[in-house]
Scaffold this motif. Structure first.
Motif, PDB file in Angstrom:
ATOM      1  N   LEU A   1       0.928  -1.333  -0.006  1.00 53.16           N
ATOM      2  CA  LEU A   1       0.005   0.119  -0.016  1.00 53.16           C
ATOM      3  C   LEU A   1       0.610   1.299   0.087  1.00 53.16           C
ATOM      4  CD1 LEU A   1      -2.749  -0.898   2.648  1.00 53.16           C
ATOM      5  CD2 LEU A   1      -2.843  -1.172   0.260  1.00 53.16           C
ATOM      6  N   THR A   2       1.943   1.127   0.820  1.00 54.80           N
ATOM      7  CA  THR A   2       2.793   2.377   0.858  1.00 54.80           C
ATOM      8  C   THR A   2       3.487   2.834  -0.574  1.00 54.80           C
ATOM      9  OG1 THR A   2       3.358   1.727   3.054  1.00 54.80           O
ATOM     10  CG2 THR A   2       4.928   3.307   1.929  1.00 54.80           C
ATOM     11  N   ALA A   3       3.917   1.540  -1.251  1.00 62.61           N
ATOM     12  CA  ALA A   3       4.636   1.509  -2.551  1.00 62.61           C
ATOM     13  C   ALA A   3       3.439   2.349  -3.508  1.00 62.61           C
ATOM     14  CB  ALA A   3       4.917   0.419  -2.900  1.00 62.61           C
TER      15      ALA A   3
ATOM     16  N   LEU B   1      -6.144   5.274   4.288  1.00 66.35           N
ATOM     17  CA  LEU B   1      -6.068   5.538   5.768  1.00 66.35           C
ATOM     18  C   LEU B   1      -5.131   4.692   6.365  1.00 66.35           C
ATOM     19  CD1 LEU B   1      -9.596   5.345   7.316  1.00 66.35           C
ATOM     20  CD2 LEU B   1      -8.075   6.860   7.804  1.00 66.35           C
ATOM     21  N   ALA B   2      -4.940   3.348   6.092  1.00 61.57           N
ATOM     22  CA  ALA B   2      -3.986   2.542   6.431  1.00 61.57           C
ATOM     23  C   ALA B   2      -2.656   2.994   6.052  1.00 61.57           C
ATOM     24  CB  ALA B   2      -4.349   0.980   5.699  1.00 61.57           C
ATOM     25  N   CYS B   3      -2.307   3.597   4.871  1.00 58.46           N
ATOM     26  CA  CYS B   3      -1.108   3.886   4.474  1.00 58.46           C
ATOM     27  C   CYS B   3      -0.722   5.086   5.351  1.00 58.46           C
ATOM     28  CB  CYS B   3      -1.341   4.497   2.979  1.00 58.46           C
ATOM     29  SG  CYS B   3       0.181   4.948   2.150  1.00 58.46           S
TER      30      CYS B   3
ATOM     31  N   ASP C   1       9.326  -0.901  -7.687  1.00 59.95           N
ATOM     32  CA  ASP C   1       9.593  -0.178  -6.584  1.00 59.95           C
ATOM     33  C   ASP C   1       9.861  -1.177  -5.504  1.00 59.95           C
ATOM     34  OD1 ASP C   1       9.715   2.320  -7.681  1.00 59.95           O
ATOM     35  OD2 ASP C   1       7.936   2.812  -7.000  1.00 59.95           O
ATOM     36  N   LEU C   2       8.828  -2.162  -5.587  1.00 58.54           N
ATOM     37  CA  LEU C   2       8.943  -3.255  -4.590  1.00 58.54           C
ATOM     38  C   LEU C   2      10.110  -4.372  -4.707  1.00 58.54           C
ATOM     39  CD1 LEU C   2       5.251  -3.838  -3.971  1.00 58.54           C
ATOM     40  CD2 LEU C   2       6.694  -3.050  -2.164  1.00 58.54           C
TER      41      LEU C   2
END
Lengths: 87, 170
Positions: B42-44, B102-104, B59-60
């Motif tokens: 999610l962050t990526a 929200l989670a990020c 990116d990951l």
């Protein structure tokens, strides 16, 4: 001048109503001079609910560094007005 | 214990403990249904513009095939929105849903609070010195990573994603 005042009022009214929705309290209990963290029952999750709702509605970004400077709902309204004018 | 051993053990311990703390905070918090690997995915993707599968996989450090499996699960859980590009149907774009954002943001806050507490114990000069040293270590490790950089080389996040995917298949 009148237009910008009207826009600010409209953003303020929208944010107050969003705050009341997220906190599940009566809109009558929310005024723009209230401190977001100290006067209202916001936890981190609810605070980000508000931030993301505002970001989505106005197509702006409110990074944490900006949020750190916001104390009251009036401060948030000013920031949203400022950012949305730049877009 | 030699300086090298102390440094080596501290680096490994810090890495493991940050990941472990992050995992425990997830389990204790609002996003119990997310693994740490999923949170990193999610962050990526990030809370703003839609991204392509290819860029996110790069990116990951994982293949688009592995990312597709991870995204399938995140779509089902309601954290990711996936759609084909309007102009080029071959391109798949992914973005975070309201819950994904929200989670990020909550996860970014976790990292920010951790950093804030670490820095709080120092005066301004020491904080700057600590940041300079950490940046040097970071730069050196990045350099080492670039030496081995290839599609075969995956980051820890990628390993976690693959591990989770394996579990799911069993």
């Amino acid at each position: 001048m009148g237009d910008s005042d009207g826009r600010r009022d409209s953003i303020k009214s929208d944010i107050l109503s969003t705050v009341a929705d997220i906190l599940e309290i009566s809109p009558k209990d929310v005024t723009s001079d209230l401190a977001i963290i100290d006067d209202l029952p916001f936890d981190s999750l609810k605070l980000y609910e508000l931030v993301i709702s505002v970001e989505e509605k106005y197509g702006i970004r409110l990074p944490d560094e900006v949020l750190d400077e916001i104390r009251t709902i009036d401060d948030l309204v000013d920031v949203v007005v400022g950012f949305s004018n730049k877009e | 214990m030699s300086e090298e051993e102390q440094m080596s053990e501290a680096l490994v311990r810090i890495f493991e403990n940050v990941v472990l703390t992050e995992e425990k905070s997830l389990q204790a918090g609002y996003f119990k249904d997310l693994s740490i690997a999923e949170m990193h995915t999610l962050t990526a993707i990030g809370p703003y513009e839609a991204r392509t599968m290819t860029n996110t996989a790069e990116d990951l450090g994982i293949t688009t095939g592995t990312l597709t499996v991870a995204i399938d699960r995140l779509v089902k859980k309601g954290y990711v929105h996936r759609e084909r590009d309007l102009h080029d149907k071959r391109i798949v774009r992914i973005s975070l849903t309201h819950n994904g954002k929200l989670a990020c943001r909550m996860n970014s806050k976790f990292h920010r609070v951790l950093a804030k507490h670490i820095l709080a114990g120092y005066d301004e000069a020491d904080r700057q010195h600590l940041l300079d040293l950490v940046n040097e270590v970071d730069e050196y490790v990045e350099q080492q990573l670039r030496r081995y950089d290839s599609s075969e080389n995956v980051r820890a996040t990628a390993r976690e994603v693959a591990k989770d995917t394996g579990k799911e298949k069993k």
